[in-house]
Design a protein around this motif. Structure first.
Motif, short mmCIF file in Angstrom:
data_model
loop_
_atom_site.label_atom_id
_atom_site.label_comp_id
_atom_site.label_asym_id
_atom_site.label_seq_id
_atom_site.Cartn_x
_atom_site.Cartn_y
_atom_site.Cartn_z
N THR A 1 0.92 -1.00 0.09
CA THR A 1 -0.10 0.09 0.02
C THR A 1 1.00 1.19 -0.17
OG1 THR A 1 -1.44 -1.29 1.31
CG2 THR A 1 -1.58 1.32 1.48
N PRO A 2 0.92 2.15 -1.16
CA PRO A 2 1.42 3.28 -1.00
C PRO A 2 1.06 4.03 0.54
CG PRO A 2 0.50 3.14 -3.08
CD PRO A 2 -0.03 1.98 -2.50
N ASN B 1 10.59 5.63 3.64
CA ASN B 1 10.01 5.48 2.43
C ASN B 1 9.80 3.25 1.94
OD1 ASN B 1 9.19 7.51 2.05
ND2 ASN B 1 11.03 7.76 0.72
N LYS C 1 1.70 7.73 0.01
CA LYS C 1 2.10 9.22 -0.61
C LYS C 1 1.37 8.67 -1.27
CE LYS C 1 6.58 10.71 1.11
NZ LYS C 1 8.15 11.18 0.00
N SER C 2 0.77 10.06 -2.41
CA SER C 2 0.06 9.95 -3.29
C SER C 2 0.95 9.67 -4.88
CB SER C 2 -0.64 11.62 -3.14
OG SER C 2 0.02 12.59 -3.32
N LYS C 3 2.15 10.77 -4.57
CA LYS C 3 3.04 10.25 -5.03
C LYS C 3 4.90 10.67 -4.62
CE LYS C 3 2.50 13.20 -8.65
NZ LYS C 3 2.34 14.98 -9.58
N TYR C 4 5.47 9.75 -5.78
CA TYR C 4 6.56 9.20 -5.37
C TYR C 4 7.38 10.07 -6.36
CZ TYR C 4 4.83 6.11 -1.65
OH TYR C 4 4.46 5.13 -0.39
N GLU D 1 7.02 10.40 -10.03
CA GLU D 1 7.66 11.86 -10.47
C GLU D 1 9.41 11.62 -11.20
OE1 GLU D 1 8.72 16.61 -10.08
OE2 GLU D 1 6.33 15.45 -10.02
N PHE E 1 1.11 2.90 -7.86
CA PHE E 1 1.23 4.32 -7.31
C PHE E 1 1.77 4.64 -8.26
CE2 PHE E 1 5.71 1.57 -6.74
CZ PHE E 1 6.15 2.04 -7.45
N SER E 2 1.69 6.83 -8.01
CA SER E 2 2.09 7.13 -9.32
C SER E 2 3.78 7.71 -8.52
CB SER E 2 1.42 8.66 -8.44
OG SER E 2 0.03 8.53 -8.82
#
Length: 725
Positions: free
Chosen positions: A267-268, A462, A270-273, A313, A310-311
């Protein structure tokens, strides 16, 4: 009667059970390096035709197999001395050997063939007249050459090992080499500069053997039984095809084992890593002709993110900058072809390995270097902080070379091409990629395993990202997606993903294919220079005024500012602002406070230029005759009014030319902040070079761009200067 039979069976059961428990270990010896029959792969595991066949035989016959690889001569002697039970080493079955060994049915019919370099083809034995042919000592190929040397009038040179023979061929010490055809074909598949232009000669067949008259002759019978079964069900053909077929789509790299079971998800948090990576480390990460980052690492992390839901960048500041970004909390993880080392484990938590790395020595095609011994007194280039550097450092005293480190690959290969270094050491796929892009390089020494490559996060942070990476990697291996990614970038049978419809070997082609990327970098450079210089003017004028203030405290403050900023190199100042300050804040508050690379670059350039502008202001003011200040004050005019009305108007005219010069310097200094990963014009050029290796042409384009923009801005500044005057 039934009771007697039952009692007899009960009597026999412990004997059979005991026999199964204490099964004898069968010691089989083999060669050390005889690809594709046996060789040590990059994961330190022996593989090949012989290994697969004997393993399958042992499985079918229930042998407790123990394999060792001392080398062919040592293996033969070990069996004869009773130190081993049998030999499986691509051994040709001959009447002479059958006097010493009991040999099995043959499992491979071999041919020997003449190989040459691609540029020096030999198509018939008649062309060997007056030439020298290399061959390994004691082989069927040597016996064949001995039988025809007088007929064709050539000289034979024998070698103990294949690598020495092929190195001699590459350097021109011999004109051709005769070896088993599958061995040469395998070497060609691995990218060796070899060519076969003659039909092979059937010289015999390979067989398994034991010492004649020994108690292990029963192994030959069992081997023959298993071999017959393997021939019948197609297993033998599959094994041979696996290692000799030219149509195999899979890459020859060795994949590390994954212990994480497939089918899991995490389960992630954060909304974005944010994932940091290198900017130019082909084929792991590089920009393609469409100016998009691609490569093994890029596709792998995207596929894992999709698999695990998971998202991400992705940023590509460069290897050193990526490492510092993760440590400073500006990125959550790093995937950049990074080798796992004990030193790095102190700072990072690593995922399971996704690639087994080899390091390899590369030299120019015209170089006479054929071994590590030839490096004595020479200079070897290597990228800083890599496993290749560790390998070179550990062996420096043994071979007596000098090490020169580089921050990125393009400058290292440029130095090799210009002759400032004699060789480079880099990851094997990187070297082979550079050769595929037209670099005139060769690899005279076989690659050396240097460790595993993995994804990483800052130690203690993380953990779910590591878990998701491991789960995703296991899933991609299970569904074949990972092998597909590797094949795309490493297989010699697939079309390069970097292919472009525009020829980048010309300056016009480079501009046509990369103008958008260059304009983007130019925009960042101009914005960085203008914004930082505007801020520097304000700060510099303030501290310049402080330096001539009647108040001693302000003069001291100005002196400290100028001395400190001018005393720190701009690159270190930028690195401290971008990476050092966030680390300092985190150590004090426990909260990560990353700084944007453009902001950090702007601050560094502003402070650096401000220190010099402060001195320009001080010098301009002090250049106005001191008597004017004294005369003004004697008339009762205040200090501030005297400065505004009398001193500064005169000083400004004196300072303007220096301001223009300082602006030009600030524009040039933007190239330095590329060290923190800011992709301005210079960094853009380096990224393009990393893809196509056209360094001379690209640096020429960059030089013209800087010349044009600096000339235009300088003219504009001088017109402004004239209007003010």
């Amino acid at each position: 009667m039934k009771k007697k039979i039952l009692a007899f069976l009960l009597f026999l059961f412990p004997i059979f059970a005991l026999g199964n428990v204490s099964a004898e270990t069968i010691k089989v010896v083999s060669d050390t390096a005889y690809a594709p029959f046996e060789f040590k792969d990059s994961d330190q595991v022996y593989k090949g035709i012989d290994v697969d066949i004997i393993t399958k035989v042992a499985e079918l016959k229930g042998w407790d197999l123990e394999m060792t690889y001392p080398g062919f001569d040592a293996a033969v002697n070990a069996v004869q001395a009773g130190q081993a039970d049998a030999i499986m080493a691509g051994m040709t079955k001959t009447s002479e050997r059958e006097k010493v060994f009991t040999m099995s049915d043959t499992y491979y019919d071999t041919k020997v063939v003449i190989a040459t370099t691609k540029a020096n083809k030999i198509t018939s034995y008649d062309q060997l007249k007056g030439k020298t042919v290399g061959v390994k000592n004691g082989t069927a190929a040597q016996r064949f050459l001995d039988s025809i040397k007088d007929q064709y009038n050539f000289t034979i040179k024998t070698f103990d090992t294949g690598d020495l023979m092929y190195n001699s061929l590459a350097t021109g010490a011999i004109d051709g080499a005769m070896d088993d055809q599958p061995v040469i074909e395998y070497a060609i598949k691995q990218g060796q500069d070899l060519s076969i232009n003659m039909e092979g000669e059937a010289v015999g067949s390979f067989a398994f053997g034991v010492k004649k008259g020994s108690k292990y002759e029963y192994l030959v019978t069992e081997f023959n039984e298993a071999l017959a079964q393997m021939k019948q069900d197609g297993t033998l053909e599959k094994i041979i095809t696996k290692w000799t077929s030219e149509t195999s789509e899979n890459t020859s790299v060795s994949l590390p084992e994954t212990t994480t079971p497939a089918g899991q998800k995490a389960t992630p948090v954060k909304s974005k890593y944010i994932i940091a990576s290198d900017s130019s480390f082909a084929p792991f990460v590089f920009q393609n002709s469409s100016n998009q980052y691609t490569g093994i690492d890029m596709e792998l992390i995207k596929a894992i993110a999709e698999d695990q839901g998971f998202s991400i960048e992705i940023t590509n500041p460069g290897f050193d900058a990526a490492i510092n970004a993760v440590q400073a909390g500006q990125a959550d993880g790093i995937i950049a072809g990074m080798s796992v080392t004990d030193a790095r484990k102190e700072t990072f938590d690593f995922s399971e390995s996704y690639y087994t790395a080899n390091t390899i020595l590369a030299v120019k095609e015209t170089s006479s270097i054929t071994s590590y011994d030839d490096l004595k007194g020479k200079t070897v280039g290597v990228k800083n902080g890599t496993a290749s550097q560790t390998f070179l450092t550990e062996n420096q005293e043994t071979y007596g070379y000098t090490i020169k480190t580089f921050s990125e690959a393009s400058s290292m290969y440029d130095s090799l091409n210009t002759g400032s270094i004699d060789a480079v050491m880099d990851d094997e796929p990187v070297v082979k990629y550079s050769i595929s892009q037209g670099q005139k390089l060769k690899t005279p020494v076989a690659g050396t395993p240097i460790g595993e490559t993995a994804f990483a996060v800052k130690k203690g942070s993380n953990p779910e990202l590591i878990e998701m990476f491991n789960n995703g990697l296991a899933n991609l291996k299970a569904n074949g997606k990972y092998q597909e990614i590797l094949n795309k970038y490493l297989s010699t049978t697939t079309e390069s993903s970097t292919s472009s419809t525009v020829d980048e070997s010309t300056i016009w082609g480079l501009i046509q294919n990369n103008y958008q990327q260059l304009l983007s970098g130019l925009g960042v450079t101009i914005a960085l220079a203008l914004i930082s210089f505007a801020i520097a003017l304000i700060i510099g004028i303030i501290f310049g005024m402080f330096s001539v203030s009647p108040y001693k405290s302000l003069r001291i403050l100005s002196e400290i500012f100028v001395d400190v900023i001018r005393g720190i190199p701009l690159m270190i100042l930028a690195a401290f602002i971008f990476w050092g300050i966030p680390n300092l804040i985190e150590s004090i508050t426990g909260q990560q406070s990353p700084i944007n690379d453009f902001v950090a670059g702007t601050i560094a350039l502003s402070l650096n230029a401000a220190a010099y502008i402060a001195e320009i202001v001080r010098g301009g003011i002090q250049a106005v005759p001191a008597g004017q200040m004294e005369a003004s004050r004697s008339l009762g005019i205040s200090y501030g009014k005297t400065m505004r009305k009398i001193i500064l108007p005169q000083a400004t005219k004196l300072m303007l030319p220096n301001f223009v010069n300082q602006f030009v310097i600030a524009l040039k200094d933007t190239t330095i902040v590329s060290a923190i990963g800011l992709v301005e014009l210079f960094q853009t050029g380096k990224i393009i070079i990393a893809r196509n290796y056209e360094s001379f042409k690209m640096y020429a384009i960059l030089a013209v761009l800087y010349l044009v923009i600096i000339t235009l801005l300088t003219r504009l500044a001088k017109r402004l200067e004239k209007r003010i005057n």
